[in-house]
Each structure stands twice: as structure tokens, then as C-alpha cells.
Write an enzyme that holds these catalytic residues in place. Structure first.
Site, PDB file in Angstrom:
ATOM      1  N   GLU A 158      -3.352  -2.321   8.072  1.00 53.86           N
ATOM      2  CA  GLU A 158      -3.412  -3.719   7.628  1.00 53.86           C
ATOM      3  C   GLU A 158      -2.565  -4.609   8.520  1.00 53.86           C
ATOM      4  O   GLU A 158      -1.344  -4.682   8.360  1.00 53.86           O
ATOM      5  CB  GLU A 158      -2.902  -3.860   6.179  1.00 53.86           C
ATOM      6  CG  GLU A 158      -3.877  -3.400   5.125  1.00 53.86           C
ATOM      7  CD  GLU A 158      -3.352  -3.614   3.701  1.00 53.86           C
ATOM      8  OE1 GLU A 158      -2.165  -3.948   3.533  1.00 53.86           O
ATOM      9  OE2 GLU A 158      -4.142  -3.439   2.758  1.00 53.86           O
ATOM     10  N   GLU A 246      -9.824   0.605   1.782  1.00 52.04           N
ATOM     11  CA  GLU A 246      -8.851   0.603   0.685  1.00 52.04           C
ATOM     12  C   GLU A 246      -9.299  -0.431  -0.327  1.00 52.04           C
ATOM     13  O   GLU A 246      -9.603  -1.573   0.034  1.00 52.04           O
ATOM     14  CB  GLU A 246      -7.470   0.227   1.249  1.00 52.04           C
ATOM     15  CG  GLU A 246      -6.311   0.653   0.383  1.00 52.04           C
ATOM     16  CD  GLU A 246      -4.972   0.246   1.009  1.00 52.04           C
ATOM     17  OE1 GLU A 246      -4.613   0.796   2.069  1.00 52.04           O
ATOM     18  OE2 GLU A 246      -4.309  -0.616   0.430  1.00 52.04           O
TER      19      GLU A 246
END
Ligand code: MG
Length: 333
Positions: A158, A246
Site C-alpha cells: 500500500e 486486501e
């Protein structure tokens, strides 16, 4: 002695759910590729992978084993796993600090996925750039596992609000080139700005130098709703291949309220658009997103009473969608 053995067996049968039949989705689908914005199997059919992510290896190392993976594959019906290798220095004992320990956690999971006929995402779970370390790591992974159709690479979990697309793209092209030295074809998943939410920014300027590239999107359903789905829809309309590496049903912290109606909206949206998804996470912290209770085993065999509400719902979605997916029917039951 015999009675004692019976007592032990009886006790086991009360504590553990019955072991389900084997199911080997990656054996049926084989090598993956990207065609247009779609993930395809070796036969060229558009497929959807659905599965679970292990938690950070340095926080929950004990779940990183073949028995847990096999249970999640056969009982929960996960076809893809994510080995979330903590890199980030903000959480102690990560890859940069202790690479041997990291490899000793994730490699058994990679090998287990190959042995068990499942897919596995090797996730560089970082929130910052470490290009030289990432290239060395992914060269090693590509050299060892790039010939197996089971393996996908996620090269930057991320990026945050501090990272802009041009630098994320440049980093990605650099790391993908390192992977392609040893593996010409397995899927590489690239992170997108602001914790993998701004896929529309990547869609405006995608990577064109390499094939079989997808882009990560993440959501936490109690925080991310219509506005996020609109950005995903915009990116899809622009032809971007997206993989939800995710996602989960609670707030973006991984904690707080579990919003099952909003999570269901997301799952239906992903299913309608043939988007693969991985649910966060197999861990046992006192937080909403950790799907197993601390008294549950580290090797699967979980009855409902040791699975937390997010895990019960995740298992339900996986069994519903993977269990009813006609493209999986050949993989045995
Ligand atoms: Mg390959």
C-alpha cells in the site's frame, strides 16, 4: 491404553471440524494471464480468484504453515492465498530487519500452495519505497518460484498519501524488470495511490512495458463505499485490470463495526465485474478483522466457535462463490 486413546480421539472429534475433501483449483486453471482487463486461466477463460490473506508474518508467524493453508483451501474454499511479508520498519522484526525469519515464514506457505494446488500472492507488505531490497527479494522469488503457475507477485502492498503515481509507476517498472529477468510471465500486481484506493489514477497512465500486470485495490467496507466503487468503475471503464488483494467488512483501521450489508454490496460488485479478491486476515488479535480467536489452533481444523464474525462471513462468501463457480467444478470435491 485403548480407552485412553478412544478418549483422546473423542476429544479431538469434539474440538475439530471434520476434515473436508481435497480441492485443487490451481491444477485446473494452470498458468494465469491478463487479457484486456480480465484475469484468465491457461485455457483462456476469464476467472475470478477468491481467498484469504495471512496477517503480517512478523505479527502472526504461527499461521504460516501448510496445514492452515490446506484447511482454508478445502474447508473455506479459498483458491488464492496472500503471504503478507512485513517489510516496513514500523513493525518490529520485519524483512528489512530479519530477512531469514521472513523467508522461513513465507516460503513454507509458497511451497504449500504449490503442493496443495492453490494460488499464492507473494506480498511485499510495505508502506514505503525500498527499491534495491525489493528487487533483490523478487529476483530470488522469481528465480525459485517463477516456473510455477501458482505464484503471483505483489510488489508494494500500500503506497500512502505521500506517494504519487509517477514515482509508484517508476518503482514498479524497475521491480517488474527485475522479476522478468527470471520469470517472463507470472502476474505482477502493482500498488496504487492512497492505500490502493485510487485505481483511477493508475488507469489514466498504466504500465505499458510489460505483460500480465494487474493493479491493487483495497477496501474496508464500513469506511469505503459508493465513492470508492465509483473510482473502481471509472478505472474498469478505462480498461484497468484490478485485483482486490486486501479487503474486509469493517472500518479501515481493521477494527470497529462490521458492516455486512456494505461488504455484501462490494462482493456483489466484484463478482459482477469478474474481480478477484482476498480477504484480510488470518490472525488472532483482539480486533474485528482478525478472523480466528486466540484459542483456535494455528493449523486449521476450526469449528465455528473459534471463528470470529468476520471469518464466519468470509467463509460463507468463499463457499458461496467458489463453491458455485462452474469454472471450478472440474477441480474435484
Ligand atoms: Mg513463469
Amino acid at each position: 491404553m485403548f480407552l485412553a486413546l478412544c478418549a483422546v480421539l473423542l476429544n479431538l472429534s469434539l474440538s475439530y471440524a471434520q476434515y473436508p475433501a481435497d480441492w485443487r483449483p490451481a491444477d485446473v486453471h494452470g498458468a494465469l494471464s491478463v487479457k484486456g482487463r480480465f484475469l484468465c486461466n491457461e485455457q483462456g477463460d476469464t476467472i475470478t480468484l477468491r481467498g484469504v490473506s495471512f496477517g503480517w508474518h512478523n505479527l502472526w508467524p504461527r499461521f504460516y504453515n501448510q496445514a492452515a493453508l490446506k484447511w482454508l483451501k478445502n474447508d473455506w474454499k479459498a483458491s488464492v492465498f496472500r503471504a503478507a511479508m512485513g517489510v516496513y520498519k514500523g513493525v518490529e522484526d520485519g524483512y528489512l530487519e530479519n530477512p531469514d525469519f521472513a523467508l522461513n515464514c513465507i516460503e513454507p506457505v509458497i511451497r504449500a500452495a504449490i503442493a496443495e494446488g492453490a494460488y499464492v500472492i507473494i506480498d511485499w507488505h510495505a508502506h514505503d519505497f525500498h527499491p534495491e531490497e525489493a528487487k533483490a527479494f523478487f529476483r530470488k522469488m522469481a528465480r525459485e518460484y517463477g516456473a510455477y503457475p501458482n505464484v503471483l507477485y505483489e510488489i508494494f502492498n500500500e503506497p500512502t498519501h505521500k506517494h504519487f503515481w509517477p514515482e509508484i509507476k517508476a518503482y514498479a517498472e524497475d521491480v517488474i524488470a527485475a522479476i522478468r529477468e527470471f520469470d517472463p510471465d507470472n502476474i505482477v500486481i502493482v500498488g496504487t495511490p492512497s492505500w490502493d484506493q485510487h485505481v483511477d489514477i493508475a488507469a489514466a497512465d498504466p504500465i505499458r512495458k510489460f505483460d500480465n500486470i494487474m493493479y491493487a485495490c483495497h477496501f474496508y467496507a464500513a469506511s469505503h463505499k459508493d465513492g470508492n466503487r465509483a473510482r473502481v468503475q471509472k478505472a474498469l471503464d478505462m480498461g484497468l485490470p484490478i485485483f482486490f488483494t486486501e479487503c474486509a467488512g469493517m472500518e479501515h483501521t481493521g477494527n470497529g463495526f462490521l458492516d455486512i450489508p456494505e461488504w455484501t454490496r462490494w462482493v456483489e460488485f466484484m463478482e459482477k465485474n469478474h474481480l478477484s479478491w482476498v480477504n484480510w486476515s488470518i490472525s488472532n488479535k483482539n480486533e474485528t478483522c482478525s478472523m480466528i480467536l486466540p484459542r483456535g489452533s494455528y493449523e486449521g481444523g476450526w469449528a465455528d466457535d473459534v471463528i470470529k464474525p468476520a471469518g464466519i462471513q468470509c467463509r460463507k462468501f468463499l463457499r458461496q462463490y467458489n463453491g458455485n463457480d462452474p469454472l471450478y467444478q472440474k477441480s474435484g470435491e
